[in-house]
Design a protein around this motif. Structure first.
Motif, PDB file in Angstrom:
ATOM      1  N   THR A 406      15.480   1.105  39.425  1.00 22.27           N
ATOM      2  CA  THR A 406      14.416   0.173  39.793  1.00 22.27           C
ATOM      3  C   THR A 406      13.171   0.905  40.275  1.00 22.27           C
ATOM      4  O   THR A 406      12.052   0.614  39.844  1.00 22.27           O
ATOM      5  CB  THR A 406      14.918  -0.788  40.886  1.00 22.27           C
ATOM      6  N   VAL A 447      12.865  -4.953  45.448  1.00 18.14           N
ATOM      7  CA  VAL A 447      13.860  -5.316  44.441  1.00 18.14           C
ATOM      8  C   VAL A 447      15.048  -4.367  44.497  1.00 18.14           C
ATOM      9  O   VAL A 447      16.209  -4.795  44.443  1.00 18.14           O
ATOM     10  CB  VAL A 447      13.225  -5.319  43.036  1.00 18.14           C
ATOM     11  N   LEU A 508      13.666 -11.581  40.568  1.00 19.05           N
ATOM     12  CA  LEU A 508      13.325 -10.960  39.288  1.00 19.05           C
ATOM     13  C   LEU A 508      12.713 -11.967  38.333  1.00 19.05           C
ATOM     14  O   LEU A 508      11.800 -11.641  37.566  1.00 19.05           O
ATOM     15  CB  LEU A 508      14.582 -10.346  38.672  1.00 19.05           C
TER      16      LEU A 508
END
Length: 515
Positions: A406, A447, A508
């Motif tokens: 990520t 995230v 997301l």
């Protein structure tokens, strides 16, 4: 772990090999194959329908098809067993409607089989295939499809001869993730009484009290994982990517009324069977059985889960951020190696990782205690292997790959010119990182942290093997109640696990819509 396995008793290992080990290996391979085939049949058509056709409610199905990832497979296994078993409401209703008196009067499938386990696991893992394949379809160069049409291919031929082969790398990667998760699964196969290598490791250690033999079995399972990873990499070797600047203008296939109906039923079945129906069944249990005592018990286990997940997510994210910045800003030729090494852990099942932690930290703990005794000091006990340290360490090892991917993807979106601009203004590297890179990476950091946090909340096998005495998390508590056929008493905790699992999916999806 490999060294500890060398001390395994030849007598016990020979006994296992002569009796149950061949069956365990066969079941493991068959389960992985069935799950891979089912997720392929579920995920690829769903991705094609959402991205390539004018499917009704495609925008809603786009993110609804990701929701089964939030549902642990062992919860779905229990709920569907309770629903479809002989004493369950479905068969009771059939017997009442048709006047059947015994199982001999009719046929009904047995869900507690290797096929039933494969279906349950596939229903919660197919989003891996769906997401990566859908992304591959959406990023393909439409000019290639137009060129195939000019050469005489219709839409169906263009899909099978151009679009699907171009998506093969994404499908291969997603199937590898599915197979690794299947090989790592413990709770589902344990509940269905399907003996695999994962359950063999657990039973050998706790049933036979033979840690060395359990390490040997874990080593065999690790070899299977290694074979899957190598096979996936060799399958994609030599494949070239298409244009780096694809023409993404969509030309969707127009479905007929019957095709729309069939496609919609297929996609909504996946959403219903993989997420909505299990969630509704859980909520019904919460309404019918939840009470104050459950809520009090939930506070303690929930605190433990959140504490471990918080530490794991924070440490994994910091390490991933440091290594990603090192790879980006350092000039060494070996700058990519640390990030690659820390990403290996995700391929290791939680059970195998727990055995490795015990094989590593156990001797160190004994060495520390022997040293303390030699110095006439109080023995500190199991500082590493007998505390939450081992769990957090295992989580960081296992889930660092998620944080690495990520944050590395976020750094890749920062223009290279921003690496040199602060230096041209006289700003040193460290202040530049805090003033330039970290603000631009806020979203990726959030995230990454959230993804690791949720995975740590859901992880079960590693916690079962590494937890200290009288230490429970939401996942272990729910699994214990499932094993005792008392999920109703843990339904509130199960709903909480699912709700935590929804957080990264919602985040997301919002990010994707805002782009």
């Amino acid at each position: 772990m490999l060294l500890a396995s060398l001390n395994a008793s030849n007598e016990l290992f020979s006994h296992l090999w002569a009796t149950v080990l061949p069956e365990y290996i066969t079941n493991t391979l068959l389960l992985a194959l069935l799950v891979a085939l089912l997720t392929l049949c579920f995920g690829v058509p769903a991705a094609a329908l959402v991205s390539q056709t004018n499917l009704v409610m495609a925008k809603q199905l786009r993110w609804l098809l990701m929701l089964p990832l939030a549902m642990p497979a062992y919860l779905v296994a229990y709920l569907y067993t309770d629903l479809f078993d002989y004493a369950g409401p479905v068969q009771r209703s059939l017997r009442a409607w048709f006047g059947w008196q015994s199982p001999d009067d009719y046929y009904f499938f047995d869900i507690r089989t290797i096929g039933g386990a494969a279906i349950v696991i596939a229903l919660v893992l197919f989003p891996y295939v769906y997401m990566l394949t859908r992304t591959a379809f959406e990023q393909q160069d439409r000019n290639l499809l137009r060129a195939s049409r000019l050469l005489g291919c219709d839409q169906r031929q263009s899909f099978y001869q151009i679009a699907l082969p171009l998506a093969r790398p994404a499908i291969a990667v997603s199937l590898t993730l599915v197979v690794m998760e299947t090989l790592a699964d413990f709770a589902t196969v344990q509940y269905f009484a399907v003996n695999t290598l994962t359950t063999a490791v657990y039973d050998t250690w706790l049933g036979y009290s033979d840690l060395a033999a359990a390490n040997a079995l874990a080593s065999v399972l690790l070899l299977f994982i290694l074979f899957v990873v190598v096979a996936e990499q060799r399958a994609r070797a030599g494949q070239r990517h298409q244009s780096s600047r694809p023409n993404n203008q969509q030309q969707r296939k127009q479905l007929s009324i019957m095709q729309q109906l069939t496609a919609s039923l297929f996609c909504w079945f996946l959403v219903l069977a993989g997420f909505l129906l299990p969630l509704v069944l859980l909520l019904i249990m919460v309404v019918d059985y939840a009470d104050y005592s459950q809520f009090i018990a939930l506070l303690s286990t929930g605190k433990n889960s959140i504490e471990i997940a918080f530490y794991s997510a924070t440490i994994a994210t910091i390490i991933a951020l440091f290594l990603a910045l090192f790879q980006r800003l350092h000039q060494s030729r070996s700058r990519k190696i640390p990030l690659q090494i820390t990403s290996f852990g995700y391929a290791v099942p939680g059970t195998v990782l727990a055995m490795a932690m015990l094989a590593t930290f156990g001797p160190i703990d004994h060495l520390i205690n022997d040293l303390a005794k030699a110095l006439d000091l109080k023995a500190p006990g199991l500082l590493l292997s007998g505390t939450v340290f081992a769990i957090v360490f295992a989580f960081v090892v296992r889930f660092s790959a998620i944080a690495n991917g990520t944050i590395n993807a976020g750094i890749g979106q920062i223009p290279k010119s921003l690496d040199f601009a602060p230096a041209s203004l006289g700003v040193a590297m460290v202040p530049a990182i805090f003033r330039v890179h970290l603000p631009l990476l806020k979203s990726s950091i959030l995230v990454a942290w959230l993804l690791v946090f949720v995975e740590a909340m859901k992880e079960l096998p590693a916690v079962l093997l590494l937890r200290p005495f009288n230490f429970e998390t939401l996942s272990t508590q729910v699994f214990q109640l499932i094993s005792d056929e008392r999920l109703e008493q843990g339904a509130l905790g199960a709903v909480l696990i699912v709700l935590f699992g929804l957080l990264p999916i919602i985040l997301l999806n919002r990010q994707k819509d805002s782009q």
